[in-house]
Design a protein around this motif. Structure first.
Motif, PDB file in Angstrom:
ATOM      1  N   GLY A 225     -29.486  -5.442  35.431  1.00 31.25           N
ATOM      2  CA  GLY A 225     -29.167  -6.815  35.097  1.00 31.25           C
ATOM      3  C   GLY A 225     -28.221  -7.407  36.127  1.00 31.25           C
ATOM      4  O   GLY A 225     -27.657  -6.696  36.960  1.00 31.25           O
TER       5      GLY A 225
ATOM      6  N   ASP B 225     -25.221 -10.846  36.497  1.00 31.96           N
ATOM      7  CA  ASP B 225     -24.578 -11.998  35.898  1.00 31.96           C
ATOM      8  C   ASP B 225     -23.452 -12.484  36.801  1.00 31.96           C
ATOM      9  O   ASP B 225     -23.270 -11.972  37.919  1.00 31.96           O
ATOM     10  CB  ASP B 225     -24.057 -11.673  34.488  1.00 31.96           C
ATOM     11  CG  ASP B 225     -23.098 -10.492  34.473  1.00 31.96           C
ATOM     12  OD1 ASP B 225     -22.327 -10.324  35.452  1.00 31.96           O
ATOM     13  OD2 ASP B 225     -23.099  -9.731  33.486  1.00 31.96           O
ATOM     14  N   LEU B 226     -22.688 -13.457  36.314  1.00 33.66           N
ATOM     15  CA  LEU B 226     -21.609 -14.046  37.099  1.00 33.66           C
ATOM     16  C   LEU B 226     -20.251 -13.419  36.785  1.00 33.66           C
ATOM     17  O   LEU B 226     -19.210 -13.985  37.125  1.00 33.66           O
ATOM     18  CB  LEU B 226     -21.543 -15.557  36.857  1.00 33.66           C
ATOM     19  CG  LEU B 226     -22.779 -16.346  37.292  1.00 33.66           C
ATOM     20  CD1 LEU B 226     -22.589 -17.824  36.978  1.00 33.66           C
ATOM     21  CD2 LEU B 226     -23.056 -16.146  38.769  1.00 33.66           C
TER      22      LEU B 226
ATOM     23  N   GLN C 231     -20.279  -5.718  42.945  1.00 38.37           N
ATOM     24  CA  GLN C 231     -19.767  -7.072  42.737  1.00 38.37           C
ATOM     25  C   GLN C 231     -19.319  -7.710  44.049  1.00 38.37           C
ATOM     26  O   GLN C 231     -18.710  -7.056  44.892  1.00 38.37           O
ATOM     27  CB  GLN C 231     -18.581  -7.043  41.767  1.00 38.37           C
ATOM     28  CG  GLN C 231     -17.948  -8.418  41.533  1.00 38.37           C
ATOM     29  CD  GLN C 231     -16.858  -8.401  40.486  1.00 38.37           C
ATOM     30  OE1 GLN C 231     -17.162  -8.457  39.287  1.00 38.37           O
ATOM     31  NE2 GLN C 231     -15.614  -8.293  40.900  1.00 38.37           N
TER      32      GLN C 231
ATOM     33  N   GLY D 174     -19.505 -20.076  32.256  1.00 36.77           N
ATOM     34  CA  GLY D 174     -20.424 -20.126  31.128  1.00 36.77           C
ATOM     35  C   GLY D 174     -19.945 -21.036  30.015  1.00 36.77           C
ATOM     36  O   GLY D 174     -20.627 -21.189  28.997  1.00 36.77           O
TER      37      GLY D 174
ATOM     38  N   ALA E 217     -22.442  -4.583  29.890  1.00 34.07           N
ATOM     39  CA  ALA E 217     -22.653  -5.946  30.372  1.00 34.07           C
ATOM     40  C   ALA E 217     -23.940  -6.532  29.806  1.00 34.07           C
ATOM     41  O   ALA E 217     -24.032  -7.719  29.526  1.00 34.07           O
ATOM     42  CB  ALA E 217     -22.689  -5.962  31.902  1.00 34.07           C
ATOM     43  N   GLY E 218     -24.948  -5.691  29.621  1.00 35.38           N
ATOM     44  CA  GLY E 218     -26.220  -6.168  29.106  1.00 35.38           C
ATOM     45  C   GLY E 218     -26.267  -6.307  27.602  1.00 35.38           C
ATOM     46  O   GLY E 218     -27.253  -6.754  27.047  1.00 35.38           O
TER      47      GLY E 218
END
Length: 330
Positions: free
Chosen positions: A59, A61-62, A325, A89, A310-311
């Protein structure tokens, strides 16, 4: 007790720490009358979840990318600072007013143990257990004792098993807010933090009654020369869990640092599932300000679901997560 693993909404340390959410905030205006600062960071994180049983999950994400604005009005009665910060978000982190030690609004809880946090790329890390660090609505006062020491007291609303929650059609009998007190000190570079919080939970046998609980947290941070530092943290929440962590950071150079965080959690609830977590990472900061990091996160426990990844999936004994990251602060 069942271990709660979600990160709470948010809370309060000294003014400097409260504003330091975006540590590299740029000063846009600074006059005798006022000061305006804007800062934050953008991060992109890729992760590979490798369960002990099952297929690998990928996955991206930010991370915890955020934007913050601090405005300070310089008055004859002292500086009044208005602080606002949220993630990209849209999740609110801070919306508070700070003046003469007072904190009103949403900010770091007076129970937040930032002194004991280890640095991890994992957004949770040990912040939801041994070194609890959350934000929530509060009204509190920090009192400077001098010689690097201060105490704080606050009325808070955690929003978890507290307040006038509706239970079986009836409200909690207690109108009490969460009451928090803390101590912060720095003794020759050694940081000390301790806090206690009294909160109410619904009585499972009586929908119109409540029961008071007290949870505690403490930590110490110790620099070892110019290139290394160690931390230890402990949190105990009755009938829920007790957790201890130790972390170390080594600065290999001005650009490269490494972190090791180890945590043991003892579940005091009905399941009684104890577990250990380990994070190891390396973070490189370039001359342009970019930070590149890699991290391995491992879980060793009794086999039940113990922490969110995180997922959103639950980690179990033998599970491992690898993270990459890229981050830029402004």
């Amino acid at each position: 007790m069942k271990l709660r693993t979600k990160i709470a909404g948010t809370v309060a340390l000294p003014l400097a720490l409260a504003i330091a959410s975006a540590a590299s905030a740029a000063t846009i205006v600074d006059t005798d009358a006022h000061r305006l600062q804007i800062g934050g960071f953008v991060a992109a994180q890729a992760y590979w979840e490798m369960p002990d049983a099952g297929e690998m999950n990928y996955g991206m994400d930010l991370g915890s990318s955020r934007l913050g604005i601090n405005y300070t009005n310089k008055t004859n009665a002292g500086d009044i600072t208005y602080m606002y910060e949220q993630t990209v978000g849209g999740r609110l982190r801070h919306a508070a007013i700070l003046h003469d030690g007072w904190v009103a609004g949403q900010s770091w809880s007076f129970f937040a143990n930032l002194n004991g946090l280890g640095e991890t790329l994992d957004a949770n890390g040990n912040a939801i257990t041994s070194s609890w660090a959350s934000r929530n609505p509060l009204l509190g006062k920090n009192i400077n004792l001098g010689d690097g020491m201060s105490v704080g007291v606050a009325l808070e609303e955690r929003g978890t098993n507290s307040g006038n929650a509706v239970v079986s059609g009836a409200t909690n009998a207690s109108p009490l807010p969460d009451l928090t007190a803390n101590f912060k000190g720095n003794f020759g570079g050694v940081g000390i933090f301790a806090a206690a919080q009294m909160y109410q939970v619904n009585d499972p046998t009586d929908a119109k009654a409540s029961e008071g609980k007290v949870r505690m947290t403490a930590s110490a941070s110790l620099p070892l020369g110019d290139t290394m530092g160690v931390k230890a943290a402990f949190t105990a929440d009755p009938d829920r869990y007790s957790a201890f962590s130790a972390s170390a950071q080594m600065k290999m150079s001005d650009q490269l640092r490494t972190n090791l965080v180890v945590e043991q959690v003892m579940d005091d609830g009905a399941a009684g599932d104890d577990y250990m977590q380990l994070w190891v990472n390396a973070i490189h900061k370039t001359a342009s300000g970019w930070e590149w990091g890699a991290e391995v996160h491992m879980v060793m426990g009794d086999g039940t679901v113990i922490a969110p990844t995180a997922g959103g999936a639950g980690t179990k004994d033998g599970d491992m997560t690898f993270r990459l990251q890229a981050k830029y602060a402004f």
